[in-house]
Design a protein around this motif. Structure first.
Motif, short mmCIF file in Angstrom:
data_model
loop_
_atom_site.label_atom_id
_atom_site.label_comp_id
_atom_site.label_asym_id
_atom_site.label_seq_id
_atom_site.Cartn_x
_atom_site.Cartn_y
_atom_site.Cartn_z
N ARG A 50 20.80 -17.76 -57.66
CA ARG A 50 21.34 -17.43 -56.34
C ARG A 50 22.80 -17.02 -56.38
O ARG A 50 23.21 -16.08 -55.69
N HIS A 51 23.60 -17.70 -57.18
CA HIS A 51 25.03 -17.41 -57.22
C HIS A 51 25.43 -16.62 -58.46
O HIS A 51 26.60 -16.58 -58.82
N TRP A 52 24.43 -16.03 -59.13
CA TRP A 52 24.68 -15.10 -60.23
C TRP A 52 25.33 -15.76 -61.44
O TRP A 52 26.04 -15.12 -62.18
N GLY A 58 17.77 -6.65 -56.00
CA GLY A 58 17.73 -8.03 -55.55
C GLY A 58 18.45 -8.91 -56.57
O GLY A 58 19.61 -8.67 -56.90
N HIS A 59 17.76 -9.92 -57.09
CA HIS A 59 18.32 -10.77 -58.13
C HIS A 59 17.75 -10.45 -59.50
O HIS A 59 17.93 -11.22 -60.44
N ILE A 109 28.33 -1.80 -65.11
CA ILE A 109 28.81 -2.64 -64.02
C ILE A 109 27.94 -2.40 -62.78
O ILE A 109 27.53 -1.27 -62.52
N VAL A 110 27.64 -3.48 -62.06
CA VAL A 110 26.94 -3.40 -60.78
C VAL A 110 27.56 -4.41 -59.81
O VAL A 110 28.14 -5.41 -60.23
N ALA A 111 27.42 -4.14 -58.52
CA ALA A 111 27.89 -5.05 -57.48
C ALA A 111 26.69 -5.73 -56.85
O ALA A 111 25.64 -5.11 -56.64
N THR A 112 26.82 -7.02 -56.53
CA THR A 112 25.73 -7.75 -55.90
C THR A 112 25.74 -7.49 -54.40
O THR A 112 26.80 -7.31 -53.78
N THR A 126 15.10 -7.48 -69.00
CA THR A 126 15.19 -7.80 -67.58
C THR A 126 15.35 -9.30 -67.39
O THR A 126 14.66 -10.10 -68.03
N LEU A 127 16.28 -9.66 -66.51
CA LEU A 127 16.60 -11.06 -66.22
C LEU A 127 16.43 -11.31 -64.74
O LEU A 127 16.71 -10.45 -63.90
#
Length: 325
Positions: A272-274, A252-253, A203-206, A267-268
């Motif tokens: 912008r809105h994930w 980043g993204h 899990i990660v937070a943007t 890697t992806l």
């Protein structure tokens, strides 16, 4: 320190090669160190063999923390030194017999996910929080049965969010006026189908405060949890293979997914809105290691060699350095 044969190199990530096709892999070779920075970090282990999983990183101190599944010990190292120490004892210390995901918040507090700790030891905690000095701040049970807290990330609100591998739920831990409290933040049972094996994992937070990203290991699906609505939706990752996805690293993204037993790092680039992910790299990790989780530390990727492929784990026990995708 004498280098072991297991610290053989992980191949350089050549951009012109990895961008060609989703399945294309680069040669295996570990990252070249910066001056005075180790290429691997040595963990201490138990006489009967030790296995490891999670890693957390404190940006202020450059310390990192690694969890041991066999006993629940927490090890601490610093990016500038090859040797690490056993920071917190296991084998029942603070009710901790095993440990999985680890993360560190801005205050240097260390959060530990207990995996099946409460299942294997009824009444024992599911999670712990320590200050930078190793003082226990809280040890809590979720109060729910059959909980396997696998990984943890700090959200933009400062709370800690834990994945539950046994149910499609995200637990939230925060400190309020009455102390530390943990509860179900989101239950995606109506959206996420459970299967055999490991479900929710990394899990990660943007950084834009919009979402949490969670990988479902057994299906290879990447899920987006909206931080406002708490609703889960599937991220369109095209033909990218994320099965056995374990640790997530977001810069980043750009999201990197550590696939443990397949020994791949995918890697992806995320929209912008994930909601959409485009694969830009799929590289092999060292064939003699099963990497689980990773963290970025001073421009390098520190990855945990779990030893999950060994019935009885043998040293050397190490955190290795990979080049950033």
């Amino acid at each position: 320190m004498t280098r072991s044969p297991r610290t053989t190199a992980f191949g350089a990530l050549v951009a012109s090669a990895v961008l060609l096709a989703p399945a294309l892999s680069a040669p295996t070779a570990e990252a070249h160190p910066r001056p005075h920075q180790p290429t691997a970090y040595v963990l201490s282990g138990d006489p009967g063999g030790s296995k490891f999983e999670g890693i957390g990183y404190d940006r202020r101190s450059a310390d990192f923390y690694v969890s041991e599944t066999t006993g629940g010990e927490i090890h601490r190292g610093n990016v500038g030194r090859a040797a690490t120490t056993e920071w917190l004892a296991g084998d029942g210390t603070d009710g901790r017999y095993t440990a999985r995901g680890v993360t560190v918040d801005r205050a240097g507090r260390v959060y530990v996910a207990g995996g099946p700790n409460g299942i294997d030891h009824p009444g024992a905690p599911d999670l712990w929080v320590y200050d930078r000095g190793g003082r226990l701040l809280t040890a809590l049970s979720t109060g729910r049965p059959n909980v396997f807290l696998n990984d943890v990330a700090i959200g933009p609100d400062g709370a800690a969010y834990f994945t539950d591998t046994n149910t499609p739920r995200i637990f939230r831990l925060a400190r309020g006026r009455t102390g530390w409290q943990v509860g179900v933040w989101s239950d995606a049972s109506g959206t996420v189908a459970q299967g055999a094996g490991f479900n929710f994992n990394g899990i990660v937070a943007t950084a834009d405060r919009r979402a949490l990203l969670v990988v479902q290991s057994n299906t290879g699906i990447l899920w987006r949890f909206d931080l406002r609505s708490r609703q889960a939706s599937r991220v369109d990752t095209g033909s990218a293979d994320l099965t056995s996805g374990d640790g997530l690293v977001l810069r980043g993204h750009r999201l990197s997914v550590v696939r443990n037993f397949p020994r791949r790092l995918v890697t992806l680039d995320l929209s912008r809105h994930w909601r959409v992910g485009t694969q830009v790299a799929d590289v092999a990790t060292p064939p003699d290691r099963v990497l689980t989780t990773a963290k970025i530390a001073r421009g390098r990727l520190l990855a945990v060699d779990s030893k999950f492929d060994e019935t009885v784990a043998q040293p050397p026990y190490e955190v290795i350095v990979l080049p950033l995708p």
